[in-house]
Scaffold this active site. Sequence first.
Site, PDB file in Angstrom:
ATOM      1  N   ASN A   8       0.783  -1.121   0.363  1.00  0.00           N
ATOM      2  CA  ASN A   8       0.352  -0.490   0.140  1.00  0.00           C
ATOM      3  C   ASN A   8       0.702   1.108  -0.237  1.00  0.00           C
ATOM      4  O   ASN A   8       1.327   1.552   1.236  1.00  0.00           O
ATOM      5  CB  ASN A   8      -1.253  -0.173   1.345  1.00  0.00           C
ATOM      6  CG  ASN A   8      -2.450   1.284   1.499  1.00  0.00           C
ATOM      7  OD1 ASN A   8      -1.520   2.082   0.670  1.00  0.00           O
ATOM      8  ND2 ASN A   8      -2.834   0.881   2.377  1.00  0.00           N
ATOM      9  N   ARG A  91      -2.630  -1.867  -3.423  1.00  0.00           N
ATOM     10  CA  ARG A  91      -3.736  -0.803  -3.173  1.00  0.00           C
ATOM     11  C   ARG A  91      -3.014  -0.124  -4.386  1.00  0.00           C
ATOM     12  O   ARG A  91      -2.246   0.932  -4.578  1.00  0.00           O
ATOM     13  CB  ARG A  91      -3.469  -0.434  -1.928  1.00  0.00           C
ATOM     14  CG  ARG A  91      -5.099   1.256  -1.589  1.00  0.00           C
ATOM     15  CD  ARG A  91      -3.848   2.255  -0.575  1.00  0.00           C
ATOM     16  NE  ARG A  91      -5.681   2.683   0.064  1.00  0.00           N
ATOM     17  CZ  ARG A  91      -5.270   3.791   0.963  1.00  0.00           C
ATOM     18  NH1 ARG A  91      -5.186   3.628   1.957  1.00  0.00           N
ATOM     19  NH2 ARG A  91      -6.409   4.347   0.663  1.00  0.00           N
ATOM     20  N   HIS A 179     -10.842   5.430  -0.233  1.00  0.00           N
ATOM     21  CA  HIS A 179     -10.956   5.194   0.080  1.00  0.00           C
ATOM     22  C   HIS A 179     -12.025   3.788   0.431  1.00  0.00           C
ATOM     23  O   HIS A 179     -12.635   3.648   1.199  1.00  0.00           O
ATOM     24  CB  HIS A 179     -11.527   6.128   2.241  1.00  0.00           C
ATOM     25  CG  HIS A 179      -9.969   6.877   2.251  1.00  0.00           C
ATOM     26  ND1 HIS A 179     -10.532   8.711   2.769  1.00  0.00           N
ATOM     27  CD2 HIS A 179      -8.981   6.471   2.553  1.00  0.00           C
ATOM     28  CE1 HIS A 179      -9.094   8.998   3.152  1.00  0.00           C
ATOM     29  NE2 HIS A 179      -8.867   7.698   2.973  1.00  0.00           N
ATOM     30  N   ARG A 239      -3.507  17.998   3.471  1.00  0.00           N
ATOM     31  CA  ARG A 239      -4.806  18.566   2.649  1.00  0.00           C
ATOM     32  C   ARG A 239      -5.649  19.657   2.811  1.00  0.00           C
ATOM     33  O   ARG A 239      -6.479  19.473   3.647  1.00  0.00           O
ATOM     34  CB  ARG A 239      -5.173  17.226   1.559  1.00  0.00           C
ATOM     35  CG  ARG A 239      -4.436  16.447   1.058  1.00  0.00           C
ATOM     36  CD  ARG A 239      -5.022  15.329   0.517  1.00  0.00           C
ATOM     37  NE  ARG A 239      -4.225  14.253   1.188  1.00  0.00           N
ATOM     38  CZ  ARG A 239      -4.602  13.334   0.843  1.00  0.00           C
ATOM     39  NH1 ARG A 239      -6.095  12.805   0.433  1.00  0.00           N
ATOM     40  NH2 ARG A 239      -4.741  12.263   2.455  1.00  0.00           N
ATOM     41  N   GLU A 377      -7.679  -2.206   6.022  1.00  0.00           N
ATOM     42  CA  GLU A 377      -7.599  -2.422   4.490  1.00  0.00           C
ATOM     43  C   GLU A 377      -6.824  -3.402   3.792  1.00  0.00           C
ATOM     44  O   GLU A 377      -6.814  -3.707   3.065  1.00  0.00           O
ATOM     45  CB  GLU A 377      -6.983  -1.125   3.696  1.00  0.00           C
ATOM     46  CG  GLU A 377      -8.084   0.145   4.185  1.00  0.00           C
ATOM     47  CD  GLU A 377      -6.960   1.339   4.106  1.00  0.00           C
ATOM     48  OE1 GLU A 377      -6.795   1.594   4.599  1.00  0.00           O
ATOM     49  OE2 GLU A 377      -7.483   3.018   3.552  1.00  0.00           O
TER      50      GLU A 377
END
Length: 390
Positions: A8, A91, A179, A239, A377
């Site tokens: 990932n 990912r 996500h 961000r 994840e």
Amino acid sequence: MDHIITLNAGSSSLKFALFTAEGPEPALICSGAVERIGRPAANLCARMADGEVIADATPGALQDHAGAIDCVLNLLAGHFPSARVVSVGHRIVHGGPDHDRPILLAPDNLNTLEMLEPFAPLHQPFNLQGVRAAMARFPQAQQVACFDTAFHRHHPWVNDTFALPIEYYEMGVRRYGFHGLSYDYISGHLAETAPQVHAGRVVVAHLGNGASMCGMKNGESIGSSMGFSAMDGLPMGTRSGQIDPGALLFLMQQKGMGAAEISDLLYRQSGLLGMSGLSNDMRTLEQSDRPEARRAIEYFTFRARRELGALTAVLGGLDAVVFTGGIGEHSALVRQQICTDMGWFGIDLNPDANGDNARVISTDTSRVQVMVIPTNEELVIARAALGFLI
Ligand code: ADP
């Protein structure tokens, strides 16, 4: 024994895990991360599933992603010499408008994913670098792409579009949502452990360094706060989150800022870091008594409340809220600020349970159940990889 590696890769980090590929469910053996790739403080850390640390060091080769991937694969080969890697799950941040599930990678469809690099320039190239490195290292293994956008691919059309002339939609300027691996995990976890909640109207708040919210009905995404890029919606570590496009035109036309400067501003200098002038790390802000730190948290939670209201309207009501991600799972303060004075909305928080990061943090009489569920994840990626092996 057959094994699966998951990779990932973010813009400055690389998370990884090793699972066994025997039986119906992948079993975690070890996981870890390289952080701050390219900076002097770069670090590779890995733990066994029981928590034992097997690596915590700064090997010399962490100056770029290729070096980081090499270090990780060398570490795994050194510690688990008899592990036969039969699949590597990746990912991949962007799957474009069509991919609604994981795919097996081969050189030809890898090219298609390269064409999506302009849509996610800070993530997609690093994701694909991981794929190429794993293909070279494990030529016999399957390579599986798991897309962050896939979970949202059946959004209603109104949630997929901007109010631009239709040719821009055809060009790919539309809302993808991100996500997805985290939301997929939460959806599956609810289906297993709380089927009634899963069947209802749920807002999941994935609050980490990146942050977004997703409205789910019957376990499927109907709307997300992230749109064309992983920048829209909530403010994040560095961000900006949602910003009036007019402000960007002002910066370009009146202040002479170019694309690279604006990109750096919005992706790296804004969010919690920009507002506080202190840190992108929620823990640091919580511990600070500077008013700027308090204001950054206040804006973060204000925007989350606003998005919660908006998604609830889209869902036609609300049965549960789930907090996940580093902040969602651990920050009682953030959860409390988001849920405070929301009795009118059906949310009644239990302060003790919230302070304990309990699984259910609402009172027994709260109409809306509020939950804390750690995301996973890596397990979603490993399950997808195992699915192609069976
Ligand atoms: P990423 O999006 O990079 O996977 P994470 O999900 O790990 O990020 O979340 C990182 C964020 O979680 C950071 O802002 C960090 O400060 C925050 N966090 C982690 N633990 C805590 C805690 N105990 N209290 C408050 N914030 C926390």
